[in-house]
Each structure stands twice: as structure tokens, then as C-alpha cells.
Design a protein around this motif. Structure first.
Motif, PDB file in Angstrom:
ATOM      1  N   GLY A  32       1.059 -11.600  19.739  1.00 27.38           N
ATOM      2  CA  GLY A  32       0.125 -12.227  20.672  1.00 27.38           C
ATOM      3  C   GLY A  32      -0.923 -13.021  19.915  1.00 27.38           C
ATOM      4  O   GLY A  32      -0.605 -13.835  19.047  1.00 27.38           O
ATOM      5  N   SER A  33      -2.180 -12.749  20.207  1.00 26.05           N
ATOM      6  CA  SER A  33      -3.270 -13.486  19.571  1.00 26.05           C
ATOM      7  C   SER A  33      -3.884 -12.741  18.393  1.00 26.05           C
ATOM      8  O   SER A  33      -5.002 -13.031  17.983  1.00 26.05           O
ATOM      9  N   LEU A  34      -3.137 -11.772  17.848  1.00 23.16           N
ATOM     10  CA  LEU A  34      -3.626 -11.009  16.701  1.00 23.16           C
ATOM     11  C   LEU A  34      -2.633 -11.068  15.553  1.00 23.16           C
ATOM     12  O   LEU A  34      -1.428 -11.203  15.768  1.00 23.16           O
ATOM     13  N   VAL A  35      -3.148 -10.927  14.340  1.00 19.44           N
ATOM     14  CA  VAL A  35      -2.312 -10.770  13.155  1.00 19.44           C
ATOM     15  C   VAL A  35      -2.760  -9.490  12.454  1.00 19.44           C
ATOM     16  O   VAL A  35      -3.953  -9.226  12.309  1.00 19.44           O
ATOM     17  N   TYR A  36      -1.775  -8.704  12.074  1.00 14.59           N
ATOM     18  CA  TYR A  36      -1.987  -7.456  11.342  1.00 14.59           C
ATOM     19  C   TYR A  36      -1.420  -7.664   9.953  1.00 14.59           C
ATOM     20  O   TYR A  36      -0.225  -7.929   9.804  1.00 14.59           O
ATOM     21  N   VAL A  69      -2.370 -15.010   3.710  1.00 12.52           N
ATOM     22  CA  VAL A  69      -1.585 -14.412   4.795  1.00 12.52           C
ATOM     23  C   VAL A  69      -2.189 -14.785   6.149  1.00 12.52           C
ATOM     24  O   VAL A  69      -1.475 -15.189   7.074  1.00 12.52           O
ATOM     25  N   LEU A  70      -3.497 -14.661   6.266  1.00 13.89           N
ATOM     26  CA  LEU A  70      -4.159 -15.005   7.529  1.00 13.89           C
ATOM     27  C   LEU A  70      -3.951 -16.474   7.884  1.00 13.89           C
ATOM     28  O   LEU A  70      -3.621 -16.811   9.027  1.00 13.89           O
ATOM     29  N   THR A  71      -4.124 -17.350   6.907  1.00 15.15           N
ATOM     30  CA  THR A  71      -3.940 -18.787   7.138  1.00 15.15           C
ATOM     31  C   THR A  71      -2.509 -19.081   7.587  1.00 15.15           C
ATOM     32  O   THR A  71      -2.293 -19.865   8.518  1.00 15.15           O
ATOM     33  N   ASN A  72      -1.536 -18.443   6.949  1.00 11.96           N
ATOM     34  CA  ASN A  72      -0.139 -18.658   7.317  1.00 11.96           C
ATOM     35  C   ASN A  72       0.174 -18.151   8.714  1.00 11.96           C
ATOM     36  O   ASN A  72       1.174 -18.563   9.307  1.00 11.96           O
ATOM     37  N   ALA A  73      -0.666 -17.287   9.247  1.00  9.85           N
ATOM     38  CA  ALA A  73      -0.484 -16.767  10.609  1.00  9.85           C
ATOM     39  C   ALA A  73      -1.273 -17.567  11.635  1.00  9.85           C
ATOM     40  O   ALA A  73      -1.187 -17.293  12.826  1.00  9.85           O
ATOM     41  N   GLY A  74      -2.084 -18.552  11.191  1.00 10.47           N
ATOM     42  CA  GLY A  74      -2.922 -19.309  12.111  1.00 10.47           C
ATOM     43  C   GLY A  74      -4.293 -18.685  12.298  1.00 10.47           C
ATOM     44  O   GLY A  74      -4.984 -18.943  13.281  1.00 10.47           O
ATOM     45  N   SER A  75      -4.705 -17.874  11.341  1.00  9.32           N
ATOM     46  CA  SER A  75      -5.992 -17.188  11.381  1.00  9.32           C
ATOM     47  C   SER A  75      -6.762 -17.553  10.112  1.00  9.32           C
ATOM     48  O   SER A  75      -6.400 -18.501   9.419  1.00  9.32           O
ATOM     49  N   LEU A 120      -3.094   3.823  -5.837  1.00  7.17           N
ATOM     50  CA  LEU A 120      -2.436   2.839  -4.981  1.00  7.17           C
ATOM     51  C   LEU A 120      -0.994   2.701  -5.465  1.00  7.17           C
ATOM     52  O   LEU A 120      -0.554   3.440  -6.338  1.00  7.17           O
ATOM     53  N   ALA A 121      -0.237   1.766  -4.907  1.00  5.36           N
ATOM     54  CA  ALA A 121       1.195   1.655  -5.204  1.00  5.36           C
ATOM     55  C   ALA A 121       1.503   1.405  -6.676  1.00  5.36           C
ATOM     56  O   ALA A 121       2.546   1.811  -7.162  1.00  5.36           O
ATOM     57  N   ALA A 122       0.619   0.723  -7.374  1.00  8.81           N
ATOM     58  CA  ALA A 122       0.775   0.524  -8.823  1.00  8.81           C
ATOM     59  C   ALA A 122      -0.431   1.162  -9.506  1.00  8.81           C
ATOM     60  O   ALA A 122      -1.561   1.003  -9.041  1.00  8.81           O
ATOM     61  N   PRO A 123      -0.226   1.878 -10.591  1.00  9.42           N
ATOM     62  CA  PRO A 123      -1.332   2.608 -11.208  1.00  9.42           C
ATOM     63  C   PRO A 123      -2.488   1.735 -11.693  1.00  9.42           C
ATOM     64  O   PRO A 123      -3.623   2.205 -11.756  1.00  9.42           O
ATOM     65  N   GLU A 124      -2.226   0.458 -11.995  1.00  9.75           N
ATOM     66  CA  GLU A 124      -3.307  -0.414 -12.476  1.00  9.75           C
ATOM     67  C   GLU A 124      -4.114  -1.044 -11.343  1.00  9.75           C
ATOM     68  O   GLU A 124      -5.163  -1.639 -11.580  1.00  9.75           O
ATOM     69  N   TRP A 125      -3.646  -0.932 -10.108  1.00 15.41           N
ATOM     70  CA  TRP A 125      -4.388  -1.496  -8.979  1.00 15.41           C
ATOM     71  C   TRP A 125      -5.627  -0.662  -8.691  1.00 15.41           C
ATOM     72  O   TRP A 125      -5.572   0.571  -8.650  1.00 15.41           O
ATOM     73  N   MET A 126      -6.727  -1.344  -8.458  1.00 11.32           N
ATOM     74  CA  MET A 126      -7.996  -0.699  -8.156  1.00 11.32           C
ATOM     75  C   MET A 126      -8.424  -0.926  -6.711  1.00 11.32           C
ATOM     76  O   MET A 126      -9.370  -0.289  -6.249  1.00 11.32           O
ATOM     77  N   ILE A 127      -7.753  -1.837  -5.996  1.00 11.74           N
ATOM     78  CA  ILE A 127      -8.146  -2.199  -4.635  1.00 11.74           C
ATOM     79  C   ILE A 127      -6.941  -2.718  -3.857  1.00 11.74           C
ATOM     80  O   ILE A 127      -6.018  -3.298  -4.446  1.00 11.74           O
ATOM     81  N   GLU A 128      -6.966  -2.492  -2.561  1.00 12.02           N
ATOM     82  CA  GLU A 128      -5.995  -3.054  -1.631  1.00 12.02           C
ATOM     83  C   GLU A 128      -6.737  -3.245  -0.309  1.00 12.02           C
ATOM     84  O   GLU A 128      -7.512  -2.379   0.091  1.00 12.02           O
ATOM     85  N   ILE A 129      -6.502  -4.386   0.349  1.00 10.56           N
ATOM     86  CA  ILE A 129      -7.236  -4.714   1.573  1.00 10.56           C
ATOM     87  C   ILE A 129      -6.258  -5.088   2.681  1.00 10.56           C
ATOM     88  O   ILE A 129      -5.412  -5.956   2.494  1.00 10.56           O
ATOM     89  N   GLU A 130      -6.405  -4.439   3.846  1.00 11.46           N
ATOM     90  CA  GLU A 130      -5.632  -4.820   5.021  1.00 11.46           C
ATOM     91  C   GLU A 130      -6.601  -5.247   6.117  1.00 11.46           C
ATOM     92  O   GLU A 130      -7.764  -4.839   6.103  1.00 11.46           O
ATOM     93  N   ALA A 131      -6.112  -6.077   7.042  1.00 10.81           N
ATOM     94  CA  ALA A 131      -7.014  -6.594   8.059  1.00 10.81           C
ATOM     95  C   ALA A 131      -6.281  -6.891   9.361  1.00 10.81           C
ATOM     96  O   ALA A 131      -5.058  -7.026   9.396  1.00 10.81           O
ATOM     97  N   ILE A 132      -7.077  -7.004  10.408  1.00 15.13           N
ATOM     98  CA  ILE A 132      -6.620  -7.495  11.711  1.00 15.13           C
ATOM     99  C   ILE A 132      -7.458  -8.721  12.011  1.00 15.13           C
ATOM    100  O   ILE A 132      -8.696  -8.675  11.927  1.00 15.13           O
ATOM    101  N   GLY A 133      -6.788  -9.824  12.330  1.00 14.49           N
ATOM    102  CA  GLY A 133      -7.506 -11.071  12.597  1.00 14.49           C
ATOM    103  C   GLY A 133      -7.075 -11.703  13.901  1.00 14.49           C
ATOM    104  O   GLY A 133      -5.962 -11.484  14.394  1.00 14.49           O
ATOM    105  N   LEU A 134      -7.957 -12.497  14.456  1.00 18.66           N
ATOM    106  CA  LEU A 134      -7.650 -13.287  15.644  1.00 18.66           C
ATOM    107  C   LEU A 134      -6.901 -14.538  15.249  1.00 18.66           C
ATOM    108  O   LEU A 134      -7.169 -15.116  14.186  1.00 18.66           O
ATOM    109  N   ILE A 135      -5.990 -14.971  16.076  1.00 16.34           N
ATOM    110  CA  ILE A 135      -5.266 -16.208  15.820  1.00 16.34           C
ATOM    111  C   ILE A 135      -5.906 -17.305  16.650  1.00 16.34           C
ATOM    112  O   ILE A 135      -5.998 -17.201  17.872  1.00 16.34           O
TER     113      ILE A 135
END
Length: 138
Positions: A32-36, A69-75, A120-135
């Protein structure tokens, strides 16, 4: 009895190259009008870790991936309504707060959870960010 509405179509969001394709997950899903988005890690387009040992460099890369990712979804980052930030060291909260102010300056501020995890999924990763955005665009 009310009519049952059809479910919104799920559309895969990708990039070229798609750095999560080999893992069997989508960079994001548009409904719909959201991107996860999936959690965006500090990796380049080929999947190599960026900024090993440098939290700020990793956070900037994860935010850049999230923006793509957001830009590619129209957000966009400006359209994020909720973010979850996973870190391996909660002491980095002040560093991330500075980056949040740079990347999400608009009000009202986004809803956010900032969570320390043991790894996190790789031992050297220190951060991971997920979001919900409006399209805002198709």
C-alpha cells in the motif's frame, strides 16, 4: 455482512546490485502506502563491511543503505515514521543521536527504538537499522 477487502499487494524493493539477494531476503517490502525495510547493515553494494571498528562510519553506511532502499520504494528518510536501531554498544547512543539529527531533522520526530543486542549477523557489525516509511511517489 461487510464485504472483505482484498489484501494489499506486496511488492519487493530491490537495488542494483541487491546486497541482500544472496541471503534470500528483500531489502524492503512495499505494501500500500508503506514500505517496510529489512535491517540495513554497514555494508557496501557488494556486501563488504564498511568501517570495521568505527561506529560512526558504520552508522553512516547503514543510513545511506536505508536511504537507498527507501528511495527505490518511492519514499525517503524524510518519510520515515518508525525506526528500530540495533547496536552492539549502547554507549554509542550519543554518536547516533548526532547522526539522527542530521538525517531525520524534520518534526514531528520519527518514532524510534534504540536497542542494544549481543551481536548482529556479522561479528564486525556494530549497527543495523530498520524502518517503516510512507510512500509519497510511485
Amino acid at each position: 455482512m461487510p464485504a472483505i477487502q482484498p489484501a494489499a499487494e506486496r511488492v519487493r524493493v530491490s537495488a542494483e546490485p541487491d546486497w541482500y539477494e544472496s541471503a534470500g531476503i528483500s531489502l524492503g517490502i512495499r505494501v500500500g502506502s508503506l514500505v517496510y525495510t529489512s535491517g540495513q547493515a554497514p555494508i557496501d553494494a557488494q556486501g563488504a563491511t564498511v568501517g570495521a571498528g568505527d561506529f560512526e562510519a558504520q552508522a553512516r553506511q547503514a543510513l545511506a543503505n536505508l536511504s537507498t532502499v527507501l528511495t527505490n520504494a518511492g519514499s525517503s528518510l524524510a518519510d520515515v515514521v518508525k525506526a528500530t536501531v540495533f547496536v552492539t554498544d549502547i554507549a554509542q547512543q550519543d554518536v547516533y543521536a548526532k547522526l539522527r539529527a542530521e538525517h531525520f531533522p524534520d518534526k514531528p520526530h520519527l518514532a524510534e527504538s534504540f536497542v542494544e543486542v549481543s551481536s548482529l549477523a556479522a561479528p564486525e557489525w556494530m549497527i543495523e537499522i530498520e524502518a517503516i516509511g510512507l510512500i509519497r511517489q510511485s
